[in-house]
Design an enzyme around this catalytic site. Structure first.
Site, short mmCIF file in Angstrom:
data_model
loop_
_atom_site.label_atom_id
_atom_site.label_comp_id
_atom_site.label_asym_id
_atom_site.label_seq_id
_atom_site.Cartn_x
_atom_site.Cartn_y
_atom_site.Cartn_z
N ARG A 1 43.43 33.27 52.40
CA ARG A 1 44.51 32.46 51.85
C ARG A 1 45.03 33.13 50.59
O ARG A 1 44.35 33.92 49.94
CB ARG A 1 44.03 31.04 51.55
N ARG B 1 50.72 27.44 43.99
CA ARG B 1 50.70 26.08 43.44
C ARG B 1 52.12 25.59 43.28
O ARG B 1 52.92 26.23 42.60
CB ARG B 1 50.01 26.07 42.09
N ARG C 1 33.19 48.61 46.25
CA ARG C 1 34.24 49.09 45.36
C ARG C 1 33.70 49.09 43.94
O ARG C 1 32.80 48.33 43.59
CB ARG C 1 35.47 48.18 45.41
N ARG D 1 45.31 46.17 36.07
CA ARG D 1 45.54 45.19 35.01
C ARG D 1 45.08 45.74 33.67
O ARG D 1 44.36 46.75 33.60
CB ARG D 1 44.84 43.87 35.30
N GLU E 1 42.30 48.79 33.76
CA GLU E 1 41.34 48.73 34.86
C GLU E 1 41.88 49.44 36.10
O GLU E 1 42.99 49.14 36.55
CB GLU E 1 41.04 47.26 35.18
N TYR F 1 29.31 39.08 46.61
CA TYR F 1 29.90 38.89 45.30
C TYR F 1 29.49 37.52 44.77
O TYR F 1 29.71 36.50 45.42
CB TYR F 1 31.43 38.99 45.31
N ASP G 1 29.73 35.03 41.34
CA ASP G 1 30.09 34.76 39.95
C ASP G 1 28.81 34.43 39.18
O ASP G 1 27.79 34.10 39.78
CB ASP G 1 31.05 33.56 39.88
P1 FAD Z 1 23.76 42.28 37.81
O1 FAD Z 1 24.41 41.63 36.65
O2 FAD Z 1 24.45 43.36 38.50
O3 FAD Z 1 22.32 42.74 37.36
C1 FAD Z 1 21.50 43.58 38.14
C2 FAD Z 1 20.68 44.45 37.22
O4 FAD Z 1 19.70 45.15 37.98
C3 FAD Z 1 21.48 45.51 36.49
O5 FAD Z 1 21.31 45.37 35.11
C4 FAD Z 1 20.89 46.83 37.01
O6 FAD Z 1 20.86 47.84 36.02
C5 FAD Z 1 19.51 46.41 37.42
N1 FAD Z 1 18.90 47.29 38.43
C6 FAD Z 1 19.42 47.65 39.63
N2 FAD Z 1 18.57 48.48 40.28
C7 FAD Z 1 17.50 48.65 39.48
C8 FAD Z 1 16.28 49.39 39.61
N3 FAD Z 1 16.01 50.15 40.69
N4 FAD Z 1 15.39 49.35 38.60
C9 FAD Z 1 15.65 48.62 37.48
N5 FAD Z 1 16.78 47.88 37.33
C10 FAD Z 1 17.70 47.89 38.31
N6 FAD Z 1 31.26 36.40 37.09
C11 FAD Z 1 31.87 35.32 36.57
O7 FAD Z 1 31.33 34.22 36.63
N7 FAD Z 1 33.09 35.44 35.95
C12 FAD Z 1 33.73 36.64 35.85
O8 FAD Z 1 34.83 36.71 35.30
C13 FAD Z 1 33.11 37.80 36.40
N8 FAD Z 1 33.71 39.00 36.36
C14 FAD Z 1 33.09 40.08 36.91
C15 FAD Z 1 33.70 41.31 36.86
C16 FAD Z 1 33.10 42.42 37.44
C17 FAD Z 1 33.78 43.77 37.38
C18 FAD Z 1 31.85 42.28 38.09
C19 FAD Z 1 31.20 43.45 38.76
C20 FAD Z 1 31.24 41.06 38.13
C21 FAD Z 1 31.84 39.94 37.55
N9 FAD Z 1 31.22 38.71 37.56
C22 FAD Z 1 31.84 37.61 37.02
C23 FAD Z 1 29.93 38.54 38.23
C24 FAD Z 1 28.76 38.64 37.30
O9 FAD Z 1 28.71 39.90 36.68
C25 FAD Z 1 27.56 38.39 38.22
O10 FAD Z 1 27.38 37.04 38.45
C26 FAD Z 1 26.31 38.86 37.73
O11 FAD Z 1 26.41 40.25 37.51
C27 FAD Z 1 25.27 38.60 38.77
O12 FAD Z 1 24.13 38.87 38.21
P2 FAD Z 1 23.00 39.65 38.96
O13 FAD Z 1 21.83 39.40 38.13
O14 FAD Z 1 22.95 39.31 40.40
O15 FAD Z 1 23.46 41.20 38.97
#
Ligand code: FAD
Ligand code: NA
Length: 388
Positions: A175, A179, A257, A288, A311, A359, A361
């Site tokens: 979608r 709005r 990506r 952006r 970006e 993905y 948040d």
């Molecule tokens: P991550 O934050 O990716 O953490 C995973 C960690 O594991 C990393 O620090 C990495 O270094 C570590 N790791 C990986 N492999 C290993 C290994 N072998 N040994 C040791 N350490 C390791 N969320 C929102 O709510 N609002 C937003 O506006 C938003 N914008 C975003 C923009 C971008 C570009 C991205 C990529 C994400 C965005 N997010 C946003 C999502 C948010 O970043 C995620 O919710 C969050 O990263 C998820 O947390 P996570 O712990 O799953 O993963």
């Protein structure tokens, strides 16, 4: 090794598990990260020259409608009343996003009512009525009509995927929100805001517990006290790194990506008047521009300089940070195979964005970590239930 639980990855998923296990169960938890800092992609720091907080891995906006997550995150930080709004600069004119009645009336030089605008867009979308869109381009036209699609979506999406939308699968978009009123708040969740003292202060408070040991600059796959070969079979592991890497890419690489961010400090107070400006035309290579001062209008930032980041979006190669799952049908096949392998790793739970190839948040990562804690970790440590 002195830990009851090893958490690989200090993003919001890993930190939520670690915090709950340490605080509620009194477990000793080791949290590993291969980066030099905790917080995963939500990490932020103050830009050195200006003191303006920048989000190192792209702008992070917190929003949720989940009561439990909201209550939980408020234990570690207060939130400002920031409300995210995005604008878009098309052919020398700035429009509000997401596409709303303000965008539509400005674009068509009109003063349509909601009913009139709906009728116009339905008529324009009717161009491909009754056909089954075979690519993203046709799908976009069918959703919102050619004029709005070509102005605001076509090239933007093409830049995000480095691919002409005619060559992208239609399923990428289900979608395109339009709005038919003047509401241009980006999110419509119950709660929204930014952490008052910044993301890193929030993240550090989650890890600030005598039972939590944070081990930085350490890869789980390297040898060492908390490396895979030392801990596997000894204590449960919560793994939030890339699932394909865990299994040595045995089922092939999952595709992602990534984004490149080009930071610039400008000797002016205000570059663009808002935090995010989209560039939906083909002539700019970036998608952006973020201007970080606008995320915190309540702070007393310098008036002599501002920090912006352009970006750029592209397919990730090995060694790049994986950001957004591409999720082709081949990826989904591989993911199913990895899930089977993950089930076989009896003392390891896979979670988070990278561990589940989804993905998420921030609020979703936190919510899903709280569920894993309730359903698997707590029952295991308090009742001896199997982890799986
Ligand atoms: P991550 O934050 O990716 O953490 C995973 C960690 O594991 C990393 O620090 C990495 O270094 C570590 N790791 C990986 N492999 C290993 C290994 N072998 N040994 C040791 N350490 C390791 N969320 C929102 O709510 N609002 C937003 O506006 C938003 N914008 C975003 C923009 C971008 C570009 C991205 C990529 C994400 C965005 N997010 C946003 C999502 C948010 O970043 C995620 O919710 C969050 O990263 C998820 O947390 P996570 O712990 O799953 O993963
Ligand atoms: Na498992």
């Amino acid at each position: 090794m002195n830990a009851d639980l090893v958490v690989v990855g200090s993003g919001f998923f890993g930190l939520t598990i670690a915090e709950r296990a340490a605080t509620e169960l009194g477990l000793k938890v080791a949290v590993l990260d291969r980066r030099h800092h905790i917080g995963g992609n939500a990490y932020s720091e103050n830009e050195a020259k200006t003191g303006i907080e920048v989000h190192r891995y792209g702008a992070h906006l917190f929003h949720t409608s989940n009561e439990r997550v909201w209550e939980y995150v408020n234990r570690f930080t207060k939130f400002t009343n920031y409300q995210h709004k995005v604008y878009t600069s098309h052919k020398g004119e700035v429009y509000p996003m997401p596409i709303n009645l303000g965008t539509i009336n400005q674009f068509f030089r009109s003063a349509m009512s909601p009913t009139e605008a709906k009728a116009l867009i339905a008529e324009q979308a009717g161009e491909l009525a009754g056909t089954d869109p075979q690519n993203l381009n046709d799908k976009g036209i069918q959703l919102i009509g050619r004029p709005l699609y070509e102005a605001f979506i076509k090239h933007y999406t093409g830049k995000q995927w480095q691919t002409d939308p005619k060559d992208l699968p239609a399923e990428i978009i289900s979608r395109l929100p339009v709005r038919y009123n003047y509401d241009n708040r980006y999110f419509n969740d119950t709660y929204e805001g930014l952490p008052v003292d910044g993301y890193t202060a929030w993240i550090e408070r989650m890890a600030d517990h005598p039972n939590i040991e944070v081990v930085l600059n350490t890869d789980f796959f390297d040898d060492g006290e908390f490396g895979r070969s030392s801990v596997l079979g000894q204590v449960p592991v919560i793994y939030t790194g890339p699932v394909d890497r865990y299994f040595d890419y045995a089922e092939g690489d999952l595709s992602w990506r990534t984004i490149d961010l080009e930071e610039e400090v400008l000797p002016i107070e205000d570059f663009q008047g808002c935090s995010v400006m989209n560039y939906p035309d083909a002539d700019a290579a970036f998608t952006r521009i973020h201007e970080f001062r606008h995320f915190h209008p309540e702070r007393d930032y310098t008036k002599d300089a501002t920090v912006i980041m352009r970006e750029f979006s592209r397919f990730a190669e090995k060694g790049d940070e994986p950001y957004y799952p591409v999720n082709t049908s081949e990826d989904r096949q591989k993911l199913l195979a990895y899930r089977d392998l993950a089930k076989g790793e009896k003392s390891v739970l896979f979670g988070g964005r990278l561990g589940t190839y989804k993905y998420l948040d921030m609020h979703m990562a936190i919510g899903s970590a709280l569920s894993m804690y309730d359903n698997k970790i707590k029952p295991h440590f308090t009742g001896g239930a199997k982890l799986e």
